[in-house]
Design a protein around this motif. Structure first.
Motif, short mmCIF file in Angstrom:
data_model
loop_
_atom_site.label_atom_id
_atom_site.label_comp_id
_atom_site.label_asym_id
_atom_site.label_seq_id
_atom_site.Cartn_x
_atom_site.Cartn_y
_atom_site.Cartn_z
N LEU A 64 -15.86 26.37 20.47
CA LEU A 64 -16.04 26.86 21.83
C LEU A 64 -14.93 27.87 22.07
N VAL A 65 -15.29 29.08 22.48
CA VAL A 65 -14.30 30.14 22.66
C VAL A 65 -14.46 30.76 24.04
N PRO A 66 -13.35 31.22 24.64
CA PRO A 66 -13.44 31.83 25.96
C PRO A 66 -14.13 33.18 25.91
N LYS A 67 -14.98 33.45 26.89
CA LYS A 67 -15.64 34.75 26.99
C LYS A 67 -14.70 35.70 27.72
N ARG A 68 -14.16 36.65 26.96
CA ARG A 68 -13.14 37.54 27.52
C ARG A 68 -13.75 38.78 28.18
N ASP A 69 -14.99 39.07 27.90
CA ASP A 69 -15.65 40.24 28.46
C ASP A 69 -16.87 39.77 29.24
N GLY A 70 -16.86 39.97 30.56
CA GLY A 70 -17.95 39.51 31.39
C GLY A 70 -19.28 40.15 31.09
N ARG A 71 -19.26 41.26 30.36
CA ARG A 71 -20.51 41.93 29.99
C ARG A 71 -21.21 41.23 28.83
N LEU A 130 -17.92 30.99 26.30
CA LEU A 130 -18.10 30.39 27.61
C LEU A 130 -17.08 30.93 28.62
N PRO A 131 -17.49 31.14 29.88
CA PRO A 131 -16.55 31.59 30.90
C PRO A 131 -15.45 30.58 31.20
N ASP A 132 -15.79 29.29 31.15
CA ASP A 132 -14.84 28.22 31.46
C ASP A 132 -14.75 27.30 30.24
N LEU A 133 -13.72 27.49 29.46
CA LEU A 133 -13.58 26.74 28.21
C LEU A 133 -13.42 25.24 28.44
N GLU A 134 -12.59 24.88 29.40
CA GLU A 134 -12.35 23.46 29.65
C GLU A 134 -13.61 22.76 30.16
N ALA A 135 -14.38 23.46 30.99
CA ALA A 135 -15.65 22.88 31.45
C ALA A 135 -16.60 22.70 30.28
N GLY A 136 -16.58 23.65 29.33
CA GLY A 136 -17.41 23.53 28.14
C GLY A 136 -17.03 22.33 27.30
N PHE A 154 -11.88 17.49 20.18
CA PHE A 154 -11.42 18.84 19.95
C PHE A 154 -10.03 18.87 19.34
N ASP A 155 -9.90 19.65 18.28
CA ASP A 155 -8.63 19.77 17.58
C ASP A 155 -7.57 20.33 18.53
N ALA A 156 -6.41 19.69 18.56
CA ALA A 156 -5.37 20.09 19.50
C ALA A 156 -4.79 21.47 19.20
N VAL A 157 -4.88 21.92 17.96
CA VAL A 157 -4.31 23.21 17.57
C VAL A 157 -5.35 24.32 17.63
N THR A 158 -6.51 24.13 16.99
CA THR A 158 -7.52 25.19 16.90
C THR A 158 -8.54 25.13 18.04
N GLY A 159 -8.69 23.96 18.68
CA GLY A 159 -9.71 23.80 19.71
C GLY A 159 -11.10 23.59 19.16
N GLU A 160 -11.25 23.53 17.84
CA GLU A 160 -12.57 23.35 17.23
C GLU A 160 -13.14 21.97 17.56
N ALA A 161 -14.47 21.93 17.74
CA ALA A 161 -15.15 20.67 17.99
C ALA A 161 -15.32 19.92 16.68
N ARG A 162 -15.17 18.61 16.75
CA ARG A 162 -15.27 17.78 15.55
C ARG A 162 -16.19 16.58 15.79
N PRO A 169 -22.93 38.13 26.80
CA PRO A 169 -23.72 36.98 27.25
C PRO A 169 -23.01 35.66 27.00
N THR A 170 -23.35 34.68 27.79
CA THR A 170 -22.90 33.31 27.56
C THR A 170 -23.91 32.70 26.61
N THR A 171 -23.53 32.51 25.36
CA THR A 171 -24.54 32.18 24.35
C THR A 171 -23.94 31.46 23.16
N TRP A 172 -24.81 30.75 22.45
CA TRP A 172 -24.45 30.19 21.15
C TRP A 172 -24.76 31.23 20.07
N THR A 173 -23.86 31.34 19.10
CA THR A 173 -24.02 32.27 17.99
C THR A 173 -23.93 31.53 16.67
N VAL A 174 -24.85 31.84 15.77
CA VAL A 174 -24.79 31.29 14.42
C VAL A 174 -24.20 32.34 13.50
#
Length: 296
Positions: free
Chosen positions: A51-58, A16-22, A34-42, A60-65
């Motif tokens: 949820l991870v920040p999208k570091r490369d604008g090229r 995601l482009p905006d992690l906090e908004a996510g 969200f885990d305070a250390v890893t940021g993982e959703a629980r 896609p903003t997407t869910w990955t399995v």
């Protein structure tokens, strides 16, 4: 550490482009903390997604399995030999294992995940707020079917109903059916927009499908495919407020979604709900084809 059969879903995350908004969006939608250390959703203290920040604008903003493997390097070699491509070669993520991104012959991108000492992936499935299904959409049916059979050895159950062509997957060595299936393959037909590429759709269980749709719109997301009923629940395809597409499934009240920690036992058979899992998933694909309102 609990084991995942090779080729089965073991993790999901969204870039995601905006992690906090996510975190705000999915925290309200799914009740995630969200885990305070890893940021993982629980969900209930158990790992449900990342949820991870999208570091490369090229990118896609997407869910990955992510599909499990004991050896990401060996699996990458099999993927290339079977006609797939490596989008991102395996790389270590410290004590959390090894990850990679690959694409099948139809262009659908999925992740590989080799577990590490400190991470065994998903700790919950099927309960509200948790992953519950994956679906590969493709225009290259024959090549894609051969690919997944060769690379992962999936046990396939085909459903052909009129013009609809849908394949349900179970792990190697298992008996095909509702109690072992974890995902499926749908064909992108002429009913879909011509520009729609091959892709993987990630499903999350929810308590109330319509409420999830209302919350998504209220928070700036969109309803891609409006809610519709199937024998095993009510389904909708949604797009979050940053463009990531996903689906939600609310099981019928008489068949509430159950938490499923990763243990050797599988989810119970649902055939008594009025139709097979294959019929349910085929209807999902058919409905998506009927109303492709949004492609993001």
């Amino acid at each position: 550490m609990a084991a995942f059969a090779e080729g089965t879903p073991c993790w999901v995350d969204a870039q995601l482009p905006d992690l906090e908004a996510g975190k705000r969006f999915y925290g309200e939608l799914f009740g995630w903390t969200f885990d305070a250390v890893t940021g993982e959703a629980r969900v209930g203290g158990r790992r449900a997604a990342g949820l991870v920040p999208k570091r490369d604008g090229r990118m896609p903003t997407t869910w990955t399995v992510y599909l499990a493997t004991p050896d990401a390097g060996a699996l990458a070699a099999r993927i290339r030999a079977a006609g797939g491509q490596m989008v991102m070669e395996p790389y270590p993520v410290g004590p959390y294992g090894v990850v990679a991104l690959a694409a099948d012959p139809g262009g659908a991108v999925f992740g590989l995940r080799q577990g590490g000492d400190l991470d065994d992936g998903l700790q919950t499935e099927m309960e509200p707020g948790s992953f519950c299904w994956m679906e590969v959409y493709t225009r290259e049916k024959d090549a894609v079917d051969t690919f997944y059979a060769a690379v992962f050895g999936y046990v396939a159950q085909d459903l052909t109903e009129g013009s609809l062509d849908y394949r349900v997957w179970s792990p190697p060595g298992s008996r095909p059916g509702d109690d072992t299936a974890f995902g499926g393959r749908a064909v992108i037909t002429e009913a879909f927009p011509a520009e729609m590429p091959g892709h993987v759709l990630v499903y999350f269980a929810v308590a109330d499908c319509d409420a999830a749709c209302e919350a998504t719109v209220r928070m700036g997301g969109r309803i891609t495919n409006a809610p519709f009923d199937t024998p095993h629940g009510r389904i909708a395809v949604l797009t979050d407020n940053q463009g990531a597409r996903f689906a939600v499934l609310a099981e019928p009240e008489e068949e509430p979604a159950k938490a499923r920690a990763k243990e050797p036992t599988k989810e119970g058979d649902k055939a008594g709900g009025g139709g097979s899992r294959a019929e349910d998933d085929a209807e999902t694909a058919e409905k998506s084809a009927e109303k492709p309102d949004d492609m993001t």
